[in-house]
Scaffold this motif. Sequence first.
Motif, PDB file in Angstrom:
ATOM      1  N   ILE A 223     -31.275  45.443  34.093  1.00 41.71           N
ATOM      2  CA  ILE A 223     -31.782  46.560  34.885  1.00 41.71           C
ATOM      3  C   ILE A 223     -32.700  47.416  34.019  1.00 41.71           C
ATOM      4  CG2 ILE A 223     -31.157  48.617  36.204  1.00 41.71           C
ATOM      5  CD1 ILE A 223     -28.444  47.158  36.751  1.00 41.71           C
ATOM      6  N   GLU A 224     -33.916  47.590  34.491  1.00 40.98           N
ATOM      7  CA  GLU A 224     -34.868  48.454  33.807  1.00 40.98           C
ATOM      8  C   GLU A 224     -34.992  49.746  34.597  1.00 40.98           C
ATOM      9  OE1 GLU A 224     -38.353  46.030  33.690  1.00 40.98           O
ATOM     10  OE2 GLU A 224     -37.529  44.740  32.138  1.00 40.98           O
ATOM     11  N   LEU A 225     -34.977  50.871  33.889  1.00 34.37           N
ATOM     12  CA  LEU A 225     -35.085  52.160  34.534  1.00 34.37           C
ATOM     13  C   LEU A 225     -35.801  53.126  33.619  1.00 34.37           C
ATOM     14  CD1 LEU A 225     -31.598  53.867  34.402  1.00 34.37           C
ATOM     15  CD2 LEU A 225     -31.989  51.641  33.443  1.00 34.37           C
TER      16      LEU A 225
ATOM     17  N   GLU B  59     -44.837  55.782  30.386  1.00 32.51           N
ATOM     18  CA  GLU B  59     -46.160  55.307  29.954  1.00 32.51           C
ATOM     19  C   GLU B  59     -46.222  53.786  29.849  1.00 32.51           C
ATOM     20  OE1 GLU B  59     -45.819  55.679  25.123  1.00 32.51           O
ATOM     21  OE2 GLU B  59     -46.008  57.520  26.283  1.00 32.51           O
ATOM     22  N   ASN B  60     -45.085  53.124  29.929  1.00 33.80           N
ATOM     23  CA  ASN B  60     -45.023  51.662  29.838  1.00 33.80           C
ATOM     24  C   ASN B  60     -44.699  50.994  31.170  1.00 33.80           C
ATOM     25  OD1 ASN B  60     -45.574  51.723  27.080  1.00 33.80           O
ATOM     26  ND2 ASN B  60     -43.422  51.996  26.575  1.00 33.80           N
ATOM     27  N   TRP B  61     -44.822  51.748  32.269  1.00 32.08           N
ATOM     28  CA  TRP B  61     -44.502  51.223  33.598  1.00 32.08           C
ATOM     29  C   TRP B  61     -45.624  51.636  34.545  1.00 32.08           C
ATOM     30  CZ3 TRP B  61     -38.841  50.563  35.005  1.00 32.08           C
ATOM     31  CH2 TRP B  61     -38.682  50.009  36.283  1.00 32.08           C
TER      32      TRP B  61
ATOM     33  N   ARG C  50     -51.433  52.104  38.430  1.00 31.08           N
ATOM     34  CA  ARG C  50     -51.389  53.455  37.858  1.00 31.08           C
ATOM     35  C   ARG C  50     -50.097  53.646  37.059  1.00 31.08           C
ATOM     36  NH1 ARG C  50     -53.534  58.909  40.440  1.00 31.08           N
ATOM     37  NH2 ARG C  50     -52.800  60.255  38.795  1.00 31.08           N
ATOM     38  N   LEU C  51     -50.261  54.141  35.829  1.00 32.35           N
ATOM     39  CA  LEU C  51     -49.099  54.415  34.994  1.00 32.35           C
ATOM     40  C   LEU C  51     -48.271  55.554  35.593  1.00 32.35           C
ATOM     41  CD1 LEU C  51     -50.788  54.292  31.481  1.00 32.35           C
ATOM     42  CD2 LEU C  51     -49.268  52.561  32.481  1.00 32.35           C
ATOM     43  N   TRP C  52     -46.979  55.409  35.514  1.00 37.72           N
ATOM     44  CA  TRP C  52     -46.090  56.454  36.036  1.00 37.72           C
ATOM     45  C   TRP C  52     -46.248  57.756  35.239  1.00 37.72           C
ATOM     46  CZ3 TRP C  52     -43.235  57.107  40.306  1.00 37.72           C
ATOM     47  CH2 TRP C  52     -43.118  56.016  41.149  1.00 37.72           C
ATOM     48  N   SER C  53     -46.623  57.665  33.981  1.00 38.92           N
ATOM     49  CA  SER C  53     -46.812  58.870  33.176  1.00 38.92           C
ATOM     50  C   SER C  53     -47.988  59.695  33.673  1.00 38.92           C
ATOM     51  CB  SER C  53     -47.013  58.497  31.708  1.00 38.92           C
ATOM     52  OG  SER C  53     -48.155  57.673  31.561  1.00 38.92           O
ATOM     53  N   GLU C  54     -48.863  59.074  34.466  1.00 42.35           N
ATOM     54  CA  GLU C  54     -50.032  59.774  34.993  1.00 42.35           C
ATOM     55  C   GLU C  54     -49.879  60.092  36.479  1.00 42.35           C
ATOM     56  OE1 GLU C  54     -53.110  57.013  33.995  1.00 42.35           O
ATOM     57  OE2 GLU C  54     -53.106  57.610  31.902  1.00 42.35           O
TER      58      GLU C  54
END
Length: 63
Positions: free
Chosen positions: A6-8, A49-51, A56-60
């Motif tokens: 599981i990745e979160l 920033e790695n997803w 579109r990156l989630w960090s943005e």
Amino acid sequence: MPTFHIELFEGRTLEQKRQFVEAITKATCDSLGVEPNSVDIILTDVKRENWATGGRLWSEADA
């Protein structure tokens, strides 16, 4: 032996993770008829920033 990967997003507390894996283990035992000690769960914390989703990156996402 069911194994879940599981990745979160990072940032969950240890208690949140503990409750999460307990719930997954219970649901797995109830639905598959296995013993709790046969359920493996691997949690991977991922920085936003790695997803990316939809290019579109989630960090943005809030930018």
